[in-house]
Design a protein around this motif. Structure first.
Motif, PDB file in Angstrom:
ATOM      1  N   VAL A  32       0.853  -1.197   0.000  1.00  0.00           N
ATOM      2  CA  VAL A  32       0.000   0.000   0.000  1.00  0.00           C
ATOM      3  C   VAL A  32       0.890   1.249   0.000  1.00  0.00           C
ATOM      4  CG1 VAL A  32      -1.689   1.323   1.338  1.00  0.00           C
ATOM      5  CG2 VAL A  32      -1.861  -1.165   1.223  1.00  0.00           C
ATOM      6  N   TYR A  44      -3.835  16.044   2.338  1.00  0.00           N
ATOM      7  CA  TYR A  44      -4.570  14.771   2.373  1.00  0.00           C
ATOM      8  C   TYR A  44      -3.563  13.650   2.166  1.00  0.00           C
ATOM      9  CZ  TYR A  44      -8.674  17.706   1.709  1.00  0.00           C
ATOM     10  OH  TYR A  44      -9.635  18.660   1.849  1.00  0.00           O
ATOM     11  N   ILE A  46      -3.801   9.599   1.355  1.00  0.00           N
ATOM     12  CA  ILE A  46      -4.812   8.604   0.998  1.00  0.00           C
ATOM     13  C   ILE A  46      -4.129   7.263   0.701  1.00  0.00           C
ATOM     14  CG2 ILE A  46      -6.618   8.045  -0.702  1.00  0.00           C
ATOM     15  CD1 ILE A  46      -7.413  10.407   0.996  1.00  0.00           C
ATOM     16  N   PRO A  47      -4.601   6.163   1.319  1.00  0.00           N
ATOM     17  CA  PRO A  47      -3.997   4.855   1.022  1.00  0.00           C
ATOM     18  C   PRO A  47      -4.456   4.322  -0.320  1.00  0.00           C
ATOM     19  CG  PRO A  47      -5.804   4.598   2.592  1.00  0.00           C
ATOM     20  CD  PRO A  47      -5.677   6.075   2.322  1.00  0.00           C
ATOM     21  N   VAL A  49      -3.452   1.163  -3.566  1.00  0.00           N
ATOM     22  CA  VAL A  49      -2.572   0.134  -4.131  1.00  0.00           C
ATOM     23  C   VAL A  49      -1.790   0.777  -5.281  1.00  0.00           C
ATOM     24  CG1 VAL A  49      -4.159  -1.708  -3.464  1.00  0.00           C
ATOM     25  CG2 VAL A  49      -4.235  -0.816  -5.778  1.00  0.00           C
ATOM     26  N   GLY A  61      -7.558   4.503 -10.226  1.00  0.00           N
ATOM     27  CA  GLY A  61      -8.794   4.655  -9.464  1.00  0.00           C
ATOM     28  C   GLY A  61      -9.902   5.135 -10.372  1.00  0.00           C
ATOM     29  N   ALA A  62     -11.035   5.428  -9.757  1.00  0.00           N
ATOM     30  CA  ALA A  62     -12.172   5.898 -10.537  1.00  0.00           C
ATOM     31  C   ALA A  62     -11.848   7.268 -11.132  1.00  0.00           C
ATOM     32  CB  ALA A  62     -13.408   6.004  -9.644  1.00  0.00           C
ATOM     33  N   SER A  65     -12.204  10.051  -8.779  1.00  0.00           N
ATOM     34  CA  SER A  65     -11.333  10.162  -7.605  1.00  0.00           C
ATOM     35  C   SER A  65     -10.681  11.545  -7.529  1.00  0.00           C
ATOM     36  CB  SER A  65     -10.244   9.087  -7.662  1.00  0.00           C
ATOM     37  OG  SER A  65      -9.126   9.479  -6.894  1.00  0.00           O
ATOM     38  N   ARG A  66     -10.834  12.168  -6.386  1.00  0.00           N
ATOM     39  CA  ARG A  66     -10.222  13.486  -6.212  1.00  0.00           C
ATOM     40  C   ARG A  66      -8.705  13.375  -6.249  1.00  0.00           C
ATOM     41  NH1 ARG A  66     -11.345  16.668  -0.736  1.00  0.00           N
ATOM     42  NH2 ARG A  66     -10.144  14.926   0.085  1.00  0.00           N
ATOM     43  N   THR A  67      -8.190  12.333  -5.601  1.00  0.00           N
ATOM     44  CA  THR A  67      -6.740  12.152  -5.543  1.00  0.00           C
ATOM     45  C   THR A  67      -6.148  12.046  -6.948  1.00  0.00           C
ATOM     46  OG1 THR A  67      -6.965  11.019  -3.439  1.00  0.00           O
ATOM     47  CG2 THR A  67      -4.914  10.676  -4.636  1.00  0.00           C
TER      48      THR A  67
HETATM   49  C1  LIG Z   1      -5.514  -0.576   1.216  1.00  0.00           C
HETATM   50  C2  LIG Z   1      -6.274   0.373   0.364  1.00  0.00           C
HETATM   51  C3  LIG Z   1      -6.033   0.424  -0.987  1.00  0.00           C
HETATM   52  C4  LIG Z   1      -6.741   1.298  -1.806  1.00  0.00           C
HETATM   53  N1  LIG Z   1      -6.424   1.367  -3.127  1.00  0.00           N
HETATM   54  C5  LIG Z   1      -7.059   2.272  -3.899  1.00  0.00           C
HETATM   55  C6  LIG Z   1      -6.677   2.443  -5.271  1.00  0.00           C
HETATM   56  O1  LIG Z   1      -5.768   1.791  -5.786  1.00  0.00           O
HETATM   57  N2  LIG Z   1      -7.342   3.359  -5.999  1.00  0.00           N
HETATM   58  C7  LIG Z   1      -8.336   4.127  -5.465  1.00  0.00           C
HETATM   59  O2  LIG Z   1      -8.887   4.957  -6.174  1.00  0.00           O
HETATM   60  N3  LIG Z   1      -8.693   3.981  -4.187  1.00  0.00           N
HETATM   61  C8  LIG Z   1      -8.085   3.083  -3.381  1.00  0.00           C
HETATM   62  N4  LIG Z   1      -8.456   2.966  -2.079  1.00  0.00           N
HETATM   63  C9  LIG Z   1      -9.499   3.849  -1.580  1.00  0.00           C
HETATM   64  C10 LIG Z   1      -8.871   5.206  -1.340  1.00  0.00           C
HETATM   65  O3  LIG Z   1      -8.217   5.193  -0.082  1.00  0.00           O
HETATM   66  C11 LIG Z   1      -9.896   6.339  -1.358  1.00  0.00           C
HETATM   67  O4  LIG Z   1     -10.923   6.088  -0.415  1.00  0.00           O
HETATM   68  C12 LIG Z   1     -10.548   6.496  -2.713  1.00  0.00           C
HETATM   69  O5  LIG Z   1      -9.543   6.481  -3.714  1.00  0.00           O
HETATM   70  C13 LIG Z   1     -11.313   7.784  -2.838  1.00  0.00           C
HETATM   71  O6  LIG Z   1     -10.352   8.792  -2.977  1.00  0.00           O
HETATM   72  P1  LIG Z   1     -10.746  10.280  -3.248  1.00  0.00           P
HETATM   73  O7  LIG Z   1      -9.480  11.042  -3.363  1.00  0.00           O
HETATM   74  O8  LIG Z   1     -11.724  10.391  -4.360  1.00  0.00           O
HETATM   75  O9  LIG Z   1     -11.408  10.557  -1.886  1.00  0.00           O
HETATM   76  P2  LIG Z   1     -12.667  11.434  -1.502  1.00  0.00           P
HETATM   77  O10 LIG Z   1     -13.854  10.548  -1.468  1.00  0.00           O
HETATM   78  O11 LIG Z   1     -12.693  12.688  -2.290  1.00  0.00           O
HETATM   79  O12 LIG Z   1     -12.183  11.740  -0.023  1.00  0.00           O
HETATM   80  C14 LIG Z   1     -12.912  12.642   0.770  1.00  0.00           C
HETATM   81  C15 LIG Z   1     -12.494  12.415   2.185  1.00  0.00           C
HETATM   82  O13 LIG Z   1     -12.889  11.122   2.582  1.00  0.00           O
HETATM   83  C16 LIG Z   1     -11.980  10.607   3.522  1.00  0.00           C
HETATM   84  N5  LIG Z   1     -11.387   9.369   2.982  1.00  0.00           N
HETATM   85  C17 LIG Z   1     -11.119   9.081   1.680  1.00  0.00           C
HETATM   86  N6  LIG Z   1     -10.532   7.870   1.591  1.00  0.00           N
HETATM   87  C18 LIG Z   1     -10.425   7.388   2.840  1.00  0.00           C
HETATM   88  C19 LIG Z   1      -9.904   6.211   3.382  1.00  0.00           C
HETATM   89  N7  LIG Z   1      -9.351   5.256   2.607  1.00  0.00           N
HETATM   90  N8  LIG Z   1      -9.960   6.031   4.706  1.00  0.00           N
HETATM   91  C20 LIG Z   1     -10.516   6.972   5.494  1.00  0.00           C
HETATM   92  N9  LIG Z   1     -11.015   8.118   5.044  1.00  0.00           N
HETATM   93  C21 LIG Z   1     -10.968   8.343   3.729  1.00  0.00           C
HETATM   94  C22 LIG Z   1     -10.919  11.661   3.733  1.00  0.00           C
HETATM   95  O14 LIG Z   1     -11.291  12.500   4.788  1.00  0.00           O
HETATM   96  C23 LIG Z   1     -10.983  12.441   2.428  1.00  0.00           C
HETATM   97  O15 LIG Z   1     -10.494  13.744   2.561  1.00  0.00           O
HETATM   98  C24 LIG Z   1      -7.740   2.112  -1.243  1.00  0.00           C
HETATM   99  C25 LIG Z   1      -7.984   2.059   0.122  1.00  0.00           C
HETATM  100  C26 LIG Z   1      -7.249   1.230   0.917  1.00  0.00           C
HETATM  101  C27 LIG Z   1      -7.507   1.226   2.409  1.00  0.00           C
END
Ligand SMILES: Cc1cc2nc3c(=O)[nH]c(=O)nc-3n(C[C@H](O)[C@H](O)[C@H](O)COP(=O)(O)OP(=O)(O)OC[C@H]3O[C@@H](n4cnc5c(N)ncnc54)[C@H](O)[C@@H]3O)c2cc1C
Length: 211
Positions: A32, A44, A46-47, A49, A61-62, A65-67
């Protein structure tokens, strides 16, 4: 890789390395990545793979995805990969530590948009977590591919840091202390695979290899 002012290790520099093979080895052994960036002054982390493709770290990711959107926009990113190898127990609290291997990568990502390049990157992501898995399951169709964003972060401005072995020698005041000292090794172990409903047959080769 070349250390930069931003990747120069100040604390315990002997544990640091800029050797490409060391950095790649740790990235390849991890599972991770914690991906950091700042939006509107808010960091931010964010974990996710990931996979390593040559000198790049691939994330997916999708599309929503903000990230990944932020990464594709080219904002500064940081990806950290950590493997904990053991708890280091010493006579004093001060000398407690962990054995670990970690890598920090700084930089700006590029988006991978060409469909074939995306498929190659996604197969690397699938195979990073479980070697050979991409050959056992269906690759993404065009619709799935369009719904997925893939970015690549160069592994150029990067550093590794690792610790192995026993606790530091006891301080004078702790020599002869009754406190146990040493290392508790930690490692990932796979449990027994749980087949999904309707699935028959033996688990595939990729699973057997993992275990
Ligand atoms: C082991 C592991 C592997 C993952 N691998 C992937 C990957 O390869 N690709 C992928 O797109 N996503 C992955 N995810 C999910 C990822 O962590 C995010 O939740 C997801 O990508 C959404 O990201 P975003 O930037 O759109 O978040 P948003 O939905 O825009 O995030 C908004 C808020 O939600 C909270 N948040 C978001 N993610 C998490 C989280 N994981 N845990 C707790 N709070 C959270 C934070 O406060 C963040 O600021 C993984 C999660 C885990 C635990």
């Amino acid at each position: 890789v070349k250390p930069t002012p931003r990747t120069t290790i100040h604390r315990k520099p002997a544990r640091g390395s800029y050797d490409r093979d060391v950095i790649h080895g740790i990235i390849d052994a991890g599972l991770v990545a914690h991906v950091g960036y700042t939006i509107d002054d808010q960091p931010y982390v964010i974990p996710m793979v990931y996979a390593r493709l040559g000198d790049e770290l691939v994330l997916h990711g999708a599309i929503a995805s903000r990230t990944l959107g932020a990464a594709a926009d080219g904002i500064p990113m940081c990806a950290t990969i950590t493997i904990v190898d053991g708890l280091v127990l010493a006579q004093s609290w001060m000398h407690h530590s962990m054995n670990y291997r970690s890598v920090v990568v700084l930089g700006r990502a590029r988006e991978i948009t060409h469909p074939e390049a995306k498929r190659v990157a996604l197969s690397a992501v699938i195979d990073h977590a479980m070697r050979g898995r991409s050959m056992e399951a269906r690759p993404p169709n065009d619709k799935e591919l369009n719904a997925t964003r893939v970015i690549a972060l160069p592994i150029e401005e990067a550093s590794a840091k690792q610790r192995a072995g026993a606790p530091l020698p006891a301080d004078a005041e702790d020599v002869g202390s009754p406190a146990w000292a040493g290392v508790l090794p930690l490692r990932w172990t796979a449990g027994t695979p749980i087949a999904d409903t309707g699935v028959r047959g033996e688990p595939p080769a990729s699973l057997a290899r993992w275990r």
